[in-house]
Write a protein that holds these residues in place. Structure first.
Motif, PDB file in Angstrom:
ATOM      1  N   ILE A   1     -33.313  23.440   9.571  1.00 27.73           N
ATOM      2  CA  ILE A   1     -33.370  22.059   9.810  1.00 27.73           C
ATOM      3  C   ILE A   1     -34.662  21.671  10.461  1.00 27.73           C
ATOM      4  O   ILE A   1     -35.039  22.513  11.429  1.00 27.73           O
ATOM      5  CB  ILE A   1     -32.346  21.488  10.776  1.00 27.73           C
ATOM      6  CG1 ILE A   1     -30.564  21.623  10.209  1.00 27.73           C
ATOM      7  CG2 ILE A   1     -32.150  20.137  11.417  1.00 27.73           C
ATOM      8  CD1 ILE A   1     -29.516  21.518  10.872  1.00 27.73           C
ATOM      9  N   PRO A   2     -35.267  20.790  10.177  1.00 25.99           N
ATOM     10  CA  PRO A   2     -36.527  20.146  10.627  1.00 25.99           C
ATOM     11  C   PRO A   2     -36.587  20.341  12.443  1.00 25.99           C
ATOM     12  O   PRO A   2     -35.582  19.651  12.898  1.00 25.99           O
ATOM     13  CB  PRO A   2     -36.827  18.868  10.157  1.00 25.99           C
ATOM     14  CG  PRO A   2     -35.577  18.595   9.754  1.00 25.99           C
ATOM     15  CD  PRO A   2     -34.749  19.566   9.419  1.00 25.99           C
TER      16      PRO A   2
ATOM     17  N   PRO B   1     -26.851  24.077  13.268  1.00 24.43           N
ATOM     18  CA  PRO B   1     -27.734  24.605  12.160  1.00 24.43           C
ATOM     19  C   PRO B   1     -27.098  25.940  11.473  1.00 24.43           C
ATOM     20  O   PRO B   1     -26.992  25.937  10.198  1.00 24.43           O
ATOM     21  CB  PRO B   1     -29.214  25.002  12.987  1.00 24.43           C
ATOM     22  CG  PRO B   1     -29.171  24.076  13.912  1.00 24.43           C
ATOM     23  CD  PRO B   1     -27.655  23.648  14.426  1.00 24.43           C
TER      24      PRO B   1
ATOM     25  N   ASN C   1     -25.758  26.602   7.740  1.00 26.60           N
ATOM     26  CA  ASN C   1     -26.321  27.575   7.065  1.00 26.60           C
ATOM     27  C   ASN C   1     -25.211  28.214   6.298  1.00 26.60           C
ATOM     28  O   ASN C   1     -25.017  28.863   5.097  1.00 26.60           O
ATOM     29  CB  ASN C   1     -27.258  28.482   8.010  1.00 26.60           C
ATOM     30  CG  ASN C   1     -27.909  29.437   7.126  1.00 26.60           C
ATOM     31  OD1 ASN C   1     -28.784  29.044   6.263  1.00 26.60           O
ATOM     32  ND2 ASN C   1     -27.849  30.664   7.386  1.00 26.60           N
TER      33      ASN C   1
ATOM     34  N   ALA D   1     -27.216  23.602   4.777  1.00 28.10           N
ATOM     35  CA  ALA D   1     -28.286  23.522   5.559  1.00 28.10           C
ATOM     36  C   ALA D   1     -29.606  22.934   4.764  1.00 28.10           C
ATOM     37  O   ALA D   1     -30.121  22.022   5.156  1.00 28.10           O
ATOM     38  CB  ALA D   1     -28.844  24.921   6.145  1.00 28.10           C
ATOM     39  N   GLU D   2     -29.632  23.244   3.277  1.00 28.04           N
ATOM     40  CA  GLU D   2     -30.827  22.918   2.765  1.00 28.04           C
ATOM     41  C   GLU D   2     -30.690  21.352   2.544  1.00 28.04           C
ATOM     42  O   GLU D   2     -31.574  20.483   2.469  1.00 28.04           O
ATOM     43  CB  GLU D   2     -30.894  23.647   1.439  1.00 28.04           C
ATOM     44  CG  GLU D   2     -32.035  23.084   0.653  1.00 28.04           C
ATOM     45  CD  GLU D   2     -32.014  23.851  -0.716  1.00 28.04           C
ATOM     46  OE1 GLU D   2     -33.094  23.678  -1.554  1.00 28.04           O
ATOM     47  OE2 GLU D   2     -31.430  24.983  -0.964  1.00 28.04           O
TER      48      GLU D   2
ATOM     49  N   THR E   1     -31.225  19.413   5.450  1.00 23.66           N
ATOM     50  CA  THR E   1     -32.306  19.415   6.208  1.00 23.66           C
ATOM     51  C   THR E   1     -33.271  18.358   5.424  1.00 23.66           C
ATOM     52  O   THR E   1     -34.213  17.740   5.987  1.00 23.66           O
ATOM     53  CB  THR E   1     -33.124  20.849   5.897  1.00 23.66           C
ATOM     54  OG1 THR E   1     -32.321  21.847   6.724  1.00 23.66           O
ATOM     55  CG2 THR E   1     -34.557  20.743   6.175  1.00 23.66           C
TER      56      THR E   1
ATOM     57  N   SER F   1     -34.975  15.373   7.083  1.00 25.33           N
ATOM     58  CA  SER F   1     -36.450  15.275   7.265  1.00 25.33           C
ATOM     59  C   SER F   1     -37.191  13.826   6.543  1.00 25.33           C
ATOM     60  O   SER F   1     -38.124  13.590   6.937  1.00 25.33           O
ATOM     61  CB  SER F   1     -36.993  16.327   6.259  1.00 25.33           C
ATOM     62  OG  SER F   1     -36.666  17.565   6.719  1.00 25.33           O
TER      63      SER F   1
ATOM     64  N   ARG G   1     -33.929  13.405  11.946  1.00 28.03           N
ATOM     65  CA  ARG G   1     -33.335  14.506  12.847  1.00 28.03           C
ATOM     66  C   ARG G   1     -33.783  13.896  14.263  1.00 28.03           C
ATOM     67  O   ARG G   1     -32.857  14.034  15.212  1.00 28.03           O
ATOM     68  CB  ARG G   1     -33.859  15.811  12.721  1.00 28.03           C
ATOM     69  CG  ARG G   1     -33.583  16.834  13.717  1.00 28.03           C
ATOM     70  CD  ARG G   1     -34.050  18.147  13.485  1.00 28.03           C
ATOM     71  NE  ARG G   1     -33.794  19.033  14.669  1.00 28.03           N
ATOM     72  CZ  ARG G   1     -32.547  19.711  14.651  1.00 28.03           C
ATOM     73  NH1 ARG G   1     -31.623  19.654  13.704  1.00 28.03           N
ATOM     74  NH2 ARG G   1     -32.491  20.616  15.784  1.00 28.03           N
TER      75      ARG G   1
END
Length: 282
Positions: free
Chosen positions: A2-3, A72, A76, A81-82, A85, A89, A98
């Motif tokens: 995550i950013p 996070p 994941n 998560a992807e 994220t 973002s 975020r």
């Protein structure tokens, strides 16, 4: 991954948390039922004593910690998560979602300080119904809050995002409350059922711009309620773990939070299944 946070936003969020008791105290109604609350506004006994181990301000801090640390790894593990994220973002007026989500957390339960009361039968209980809408209203219309946000110089679209996330943070909580009241059984099986998934899709359709945030907030809000943890992937596994949870909480004098700890796997199942449904159409 995550950013990461912009340092200025994280500092701002932390400053809001530090000021939350003083800020919230301004909204406590001056009535006899609130005399103790006014003296100790962050006392857990003035919150939901069986469902919240912490007072309002400390709970809010725990939610922030869960967002930054526990969430996070949970996402994941679930293969979310992807996608999350990518969503977080995204930018609004140059700021990542975020960071904007982070600064929404300190004010999400502000409306609880302005609590009311109801008297069913012969006893009086605290009523937090609508606290999320009141939190959003205070954020939009209270001068003190606007002054706190002034240093960030948020443009209207970014401020609107933060205010709406605050106002929508309890949407899956309403789902939970409805399921419990209906007698359908608030279980892991129900949380992952086709009926529940249909509701999740409907909710996401109603608030498409905030659909992911609704799920994320439900997860971190859950993790911020109690310090105890219980993981289970099925109701059968949860039933097997119940005696262990009861014993461990009794040993540390926190048996009053047994129901809250045992409900955590169901809450997590709701949040994760909701996110899978919204993000992966599962």
């Amino acid at each position: 991954m995550i950013p990461s946070h912009a340092p200025s936003f994280q500092r701002f969020s932390d400053n809001l948390l530090d000021q939350l008791v003083d800020l919230g105290s301004r909204f406590i109604k001056d009535i006899p039922d609130n005399d103790r609350f006014k003296r100790t506004p962050d006392d857990w006994k003035e919150h939901y004593p069986h469902w919240h181990e912490f007072g309002i301000a400390t709970h809010t801090r725990k939610v922030t910690e869960a967002y930054r640390t526990e969430l996070p790894s949970l996402l994941n593990r679930e293969g979310l998560a992807e996608s999350v994220t990518a969503h977080l973002s995204g930018r609004i007026d140059g700021h990542t979602k975020r960071d904007l989500f982070d600064i929404s957390i300190p004010l999400h339960d502000l409306g609880k300080f302005a609590r009311t009361f109801r008297t069913p039968g012969e006893w009086t209980s605290v009523d937090y119904n609508g606290h999320e809408a009141l939190s959003e209203e205070l954020m939009r219309n209270n001068r003190a809050i606007h002054e706190l946000f002034a240093p960030l110089r948020l443009k209207s679209e970014a401020f609107e995002y933060v205010a709406r996330v605050v106002g929508l943070h309890y949407e899956l909580g309403k789902f939970r409350d409805h399921v419990k009241a209906s007698g359908a059984g608030f279980t892991i099986a129900y949380a992952t059922s086709s009926e529940a998934r249909a509701f999740y899709r409907s909710l996401a359709h109603t608030y498409p711009e905030y659909a992911v945030e609704i799920g994320l907030f439900y997860l971190v809000d859950t993790l911020g309620k109690v310090s105890g943890r219980c993981e289970a992937s099925s109701d059968e596994e949860l039933a097997r773990k119940r005696p262990e949870v009861e014993t461990s909480l009794r040993q540390i004098g926190k048996e009053q939070f047994t129901a809250a700890v045992l409900q955590m796997p169901v809450n997590v199942a709701v949040g994760l299944t909701y996110l899978h449904t919204v993000l992966h159409r599962r």
